[in-house]
Design a protein around this motif. Sequence first.
Motif, PDB file in Angstrom:
ATOM      1  N   THR A 431      50.124  43.952  39.662  1.00 43.53           N
ATOM      2  CA  THR A 431      50.045  43.449  41.034  1.00 43.53           C
ATOM      3  C   THR A 431      49.657  41.978  41.013  1.00 43.53           C
ATOM      4  O   THR A 431      49.190  41.454  39.998  1.00 43.53           O
ATOM      5  CB  THR A 431      49.009  44.240  41.856  1.00 43.53           C
ATOM      6  N   LEU A 432      49.842  41.332  42.139  1.00 48.86           N
ATOM      7  CA  LEU A 432      49.476  39.930  42.289  1.00 48.86           C
ATOM      8  C   LEU A 432      48.223  39.867  43.143  1.00 48.86           C
ATOM      9  O   LEU A 432      48.229  40.268  44.313  1.00 48.86           O
ATOM     10  CB  LEU A 432      50.624  39.155  42.944  1.00 48.86           C
ATOM     11  N   GLU A 433      47.133  39.376  42.565  1.00 48.83           N
ATOM     12  CA  GLU A 433      45.866  39.278  43.275  1.00 48.83           C
ATOM     13  C   GLU A 433      45.283  37.894  43.060  1.00 48.83           C
ATOM     14  O   GLU A 433      45.130  37.453  41.919  1.00 48.83           O
ATOM     15  CB  GLU A 433      44.886  40.338  42.767  1.00 48.83           C
ATOM     16  N   GLY A 434      44.972  37.224  44.143  1.00 50.36           N
ATOM     17  CA  GLY A 434      44.456  35.868  44.018  1.00 50.36           C
ATOM     18  C   GLY A 434      45.441  34.969  43.313  1.00 50.36           C
ATOM     19  O   GLY A 434      45.052  34.077  42.562  1.00 50.36           O
ATOM     20  N   ASP A 435      46.735  35.216  43.525  1.00 47.17           N
ATOM     21  CA  ASP A 435      47.831  34.445  42.946  1.00 47.17           C
ATOM     22  C   ASP A 435      47.913  34.603  41.430  1.00 47.17           C
ATOM     23  O   ASP A 435      48.500  33.774  40.745  1.00 47.17           O
ATOM     24  CB  ASP A 435      47.698  32.948  43.305  1.00 47.17           C
ATOM     25  N   ARG A 436      47.346  35.684  40.872  1.00 45.75           N
ATOM     26  CA  ARG A 436      47.419  35.929  39.436  1.00 45.75           C
ATOM     27  C   ARG A 436      47.780  37.379  39.184  1.00 45.75           C
ATOM     28  O   ARG A 436      47.414  38.278  39.940  1.00 45.75           O
ATOM     29  CB  ARG A 436      46.077  35.590  38.753  1.00 45.75           C
ATOM     30  N   ILE A 437      48.479  37.615  38.087  1.00 45.55           N
ATOM     31  CA  ILE A 437      48.914  38.959  37.742  1.00 45.55           C
ATOM     32  C   ILE A 437      47.733  39.780  37.238  1.00 45.55           C
ATOM     33  O   ILE A 437      46.905  39.292  36.465  1.00 45.55           O
ATOM     34  CB  ILE A 437      50.035  38.906  36.666  1.00 45.55           C
ATOM     35  N   ARG A 438      47.633  41.014  37.695  1.00 45.84           N
ATOM     36  CA  ARG A 438      46.570  41.917  37.262  1.00 45.84           C
ATOM     37  C   ARG A 438      47.182  43.257  36.857  1.00 45.84           C
ATOM     38  O   ARG A 438      48.216  43.668  37.371  1.00 45.84           O
ATOM     39  CB  ARG A 438      45.545  42.167  38.376  1.00 45.84           C
ATOM     40  N   VAL A 439      46.499  43.946  35.928  1.00 48.62           N
ATOM     41  CA  VAL A 439      46.935  45.247  35.444  1.00 48.62           C
ATOM     42  C   VAL A 439      46.000  46.317  35.991  1.00 48.62           C
ATOM     43  O   VAL A 439      44.777  46.190  35.891  1.00 48.62           O
ATOM     44  CB  VAL A 439      46.938  45.301  33.904  1.00 48.62           C
ATOM     45  N   HIS A 440      46.604  47.389  36.548  1.00 52.42           N
ATOM     46  CA  HIS A 440      45.832  48.533  37.032  1.00 52.42           C
ATOM     47  C   HIS A 440      46.376  49.791  36.363  1.00 52.42           C
ATOM     48  O   HIS A 440      47.563  50.085  36.433  1.00 52.42           O
ATOM     49  CB  HIS A 440      45.937  48.665  38.551  1.00 52.42           C
ATOM     50  N   TRP A 441      45.459  50.525  35.721  1.00 51.76           N
ATOM     51  CA  TRP A 441      45.885  51.745  35.024  1.00 51.76           C
ATOM     52  C   TRP A 441      44.668  52.637  34.791  1.00 51.76           C
ATOM     53  O   TRP A 441      44.173  52.775  33.674  1.00 51.76           O
ATOM     54  CB  TRP A 441      46.521  51.370  33.691  1.00 51.76           C
ATOM     55  N   PRO A 442      44.150  53.250  35.829  1.00 49.89           N
ATOM     56  CA  PRO A 442      42.955  54.093  35.682  1.00 49.89           C
ATOM     57  C   PRO A 442      43.177  55.194  34.647  1.00 49.89           C
ATOM     58  O   PRO A 442      44.202  55.873  34.635  1.00 49.89           O
ATOM     59  CB  PRO A 442      42.768  54.679  37.086  1.00 49.89           C
ATOM     60  N   GLY A 443      42.198  55.352  33.759  1.00 49.61           N
ATOM     61  CA  GLY A 443      42.264  56.405  32.761  1.00 49.61           C
ATOM     62  C   GLY A 443      43.279  56.193  31.663  1.00 49.61           C
ATOM     63  O   GLY A 443      43.611  57.139  30.930  1.00 49.61           O
ATOM     64  N   ALA A 444      43.772  54.968  31.511  1.00 46.99           N
ATOM     65  CA  ALA A 444      44.831  54.714  30.531  1.00 46.99           C
ATOM     66  C   ALA A 444      44.426  55.147  29.130  1.00 46.99           C
ATOM     67  O   ALA A 444      45.211  55.763  28.399  1.00 46.99           O
ATOM     68  CB  ALA A 444      45.199  53.237  30.540  1.00 46.99           C
TER      69      ALA A 444
END
Length: 791
Positions: A431-444
Motif C-alpha cells: 500500500t501507499l502510506e505517507g507517499d511511501r510503499i509499505r508491506v502488510h502481511w499479518p502472521g506472515a
Amino acid sequence: MDRLSSPLADIRDHYQVVVVGSGYGGAILASRLARAGQSVCILERGRELHPGEYPETQAEILAQAQLNLPDARLGARTGLFDLHINRQLDVLVGCGLGGTSLINAGVALRPEPRVFDDPLWPEGLRADLSTVLEEGYKRATEMLQPVPYPPDFPSLDKLNALSKAAGALRLSFSRPPVAVAFADGPNMVGIEQQACRLCGDCATGCNYSAKNTLLMNYLPDAKAHGAEMFTGLEVREIRRSGHGWIIHFQAIDAGLEALESPKLLVSAGIVILAAGTLGSTEILLRSKAGGLPLSDRLGHRFSANGDLQAFAYNSAEPVNGVGYGHRDPSRGEPVGPCISGMIDRRFQPDLARGVAIQEGAVPGGLAALLPSILASTASAAGDATYAGVADLVRRKSRELESLLGGPRHGAVRNTLTLLAMAHDDAAGRLTLEGDRIRVHWPGAARQPAYERAAAYLKQIAVSLGATYVPNPIWTGLTDHNLLTVHPLGGCVMADDAAQGVVNHKGQVFSSTAGDAVYEGLYVCDGSIIPRPLGINPLLTISALAERCAALIARDYDWPLDYRLRAPEAANSGHRCDRLQPAPSSARPLGIQFTESFRGHFSTTCAQDYEAAAAQGEREHSPFELTITVRCEDLERMLSQPDHEARFAGKASAPALSRQPLAVTQGKFNLLMADPDSVGGRLIRYRGRLTSEEGATFFFDAFKRLRAGSLRDAWRDSTTVYLTVSDAPEASAPSTAPAPVRGRGILHASADDFERQLTTLEILNAASSRERLQAMARFGEFLAGAWFETYG
C-alpha cells in the motif's frame, strides 16, 4: 570501463521508449529495444558505481544505506542498500545502475516446471512455456553467463561444510550456476572482466570486475546501441497524454530535492516500469491516486519467495564464511562467491513443501558486528544440542576466541550462513502510506512454509555440531519479522483486470475489469510474478523480460537483432585490479549546483524587459525557474573563455502552459565577457522548454554584471533577464531576430541564494582535501571575476 550514464542536462524531452529502473527487467528491455532501433532512455533512482567504488568498510556500508521505517526515512535516497522496515516483513533491495544485480549472489536457476502449472499464470504465458519463454531463458543465460563454482578452483570451507551436512542428512547437494566470471578476459559484449578473487563480498558489490552484474552485459550493450541512461532520478508517477505518456520524476542526486523543486518530466510513446517489485507498484499506486484507472488488484499477491535466513553458529567445522572487505583476499584463505553450494529439497510430491537451501558469506564490511550479535542471539534464541561437557567447553572457548580475536577466529569462523527459499502463500499487500510503499502481511512468518524451512536449517546446524541461530530479526524479540531479498508480486500478470494488474505481455490493464490494456504501458520485473518461485528469481525475471522484449518487437513490427559483437570490436572496458584501484580523481573534478529564480513574464509586452515584467505582474503572470548546473570538468570550464556547463530543470509559466514545463538541453556560461559592456560580464542560460501538451519553446536568459560600484553586485548577480521564443536562435542580451514569445525579469531571493550554496558539490573528489581544494579553486575564480568587475 567507461561511464554509462549521462548528465541530467543531456536528457531529451521525448523518447520512443522510457524504461524506469535498470534491474534485470529494465536493463534487458533497454538492451533489446535499443537493438530494435528505438530511441531508449533509462531513468534510474540510484547512482552508477563501478568496480573499485563499492563499500568495503562498516562506515562505507552505513553511508550507502537507506532505511524506510514505518514513520521515517533515513539515509540518502540513492543509497546502494535500500532496506524497507515493516511491521511483519522487511525487504532489502539494491539501488543503483544495475539494480539488485549489484548486491545479489547471482544464482541463476529455473523454478520447478510445476510452478508454471499454477492457473495464477495467465493462459497466454503458459502457452509460450516451450517457445518464447524457453527462448528467453536461453538468451538470458547467454548474456549472464552463469556457471557453477569450478572444481579446479581452491577448495572452499563453507562449500565443504554444506556438502558434509548434505551427506550426513542424505540430501541432494549441488553447485548452482552463479553469474560470476572465473577466468580473465572479455565477456559476451566485450567488457573486460577478471576471474573471481574469492573475497566473499558479492553482497556489497564486486570490486574486481568478476561478478556478472548488469553493468557488465545488458547495460553496456544497451549503451552501445544508443540507449541513454540517467541516474539519481526518482520517477514519481505517469500520466496519459494523447497517444503517449508523460513520466514525472524528481532529481534526487543533483540538488533539486534540497530546493523542493517541482517534478521534472519526459514524454514517451512507450513506458516500461521495471523499478522492482516495490518501485513499480509504488509508481502505479501513486499514478492511480492521481487519476489513472487501474486494476483494484494493484498491490495484491505480494510474496517473499519463502526467504528465510539462519546461521549454523559455532560449529565443529571450519567455514571461513566472512568476506575480506578492504583486506587483500590473496593473503588469506579463500571465501569464494557469496553462494556456491545448494541442498535441493524441491521436487516433493506436494510443490508447496519444496525447499531450496544455499550457503552464504557475510560481507567483510559487516564482519566486526558478528561476534557480539551472533553470541547474544544464540544465547537469547539459539537452539543447541551439546555432545557432553567437553563439547560445551569447546564451544564456549571458540565463542570467547571470536569475541576477543574478531570474526575470523573461533565461533564466527566456524559459522555457516544459511539461506532458504520456499513457497509462501503470497498473501502480502503493498500500500501507499505517507507517499511511501509499505508491506502488510499479518502472521506472515507463522506459515507452514517457514516452519518447514526452519526445520531443515536446524537439521543442518545439528549435523555440523553447531547452534541453530535464526536470523537475529526473525525471533520472538521482533515478533518473528521476516527479511526477504527476493520480493515478488504487487503488479501480477493475469488473464484480466479482476485477477491481476498486467496481461501475459506485461501490458497494464486499463480498468478494474476486462482484458483491455493501455497502449504503450508495460510492467516487467519481479512485481508481475503472481506466486513464489521457490528458487532465486533472477533468471526467471530475465527470461520474462526477454519474452516481453520479443513480444513488443513483434507487436510493433520492429526488427530485433540478437547478434553479439565480436569482443574486440565492442570492448570498452579495462582491467580493474582492486588492489591498485584507479582513484576517483582519475576522472576530472566536476561541479554542480542548483539555482532557483522567480519573477513575472508577459507575452503581451515583449519588447522591453522592465515593461514586460511590470505587465506580467499586472496580469498575474508568474515565471519560476529551477535548474541544476553540472560540469564534468571544472578546470576545463574555468580555463575556457565561455566557461560553459550544462543544466536541466523545471519551469512554471502559466502564460505558456497550465502544467509545469521541462527544461532540457540547457547551456550555461559563467562570467563570460559581455560584448555590449566594456569590463562587464554575463552569466547566461539557454535551454528548451517542453510542456506536457507537447508544445516547445526556447529561452535565453542572462545576468549582466556591469563594471561599477560593489553596491550593485547583489542586484546584478540575482537578477535574470528572460526571453522566450519559438525558435532557438533568439539571442540575448542583443536584439532577437527570431519571433519572441515573451519577456520578463526573474530574481533570486536571499533564501534562494542561501539554499543554492547548500547544493554546491564537487564531483569525483577522492578526499575531503581534494574537495576543499577544488571548492577553493572555484571560489578563487568567482572572487577574481567579481573583483575585476566591481573592484
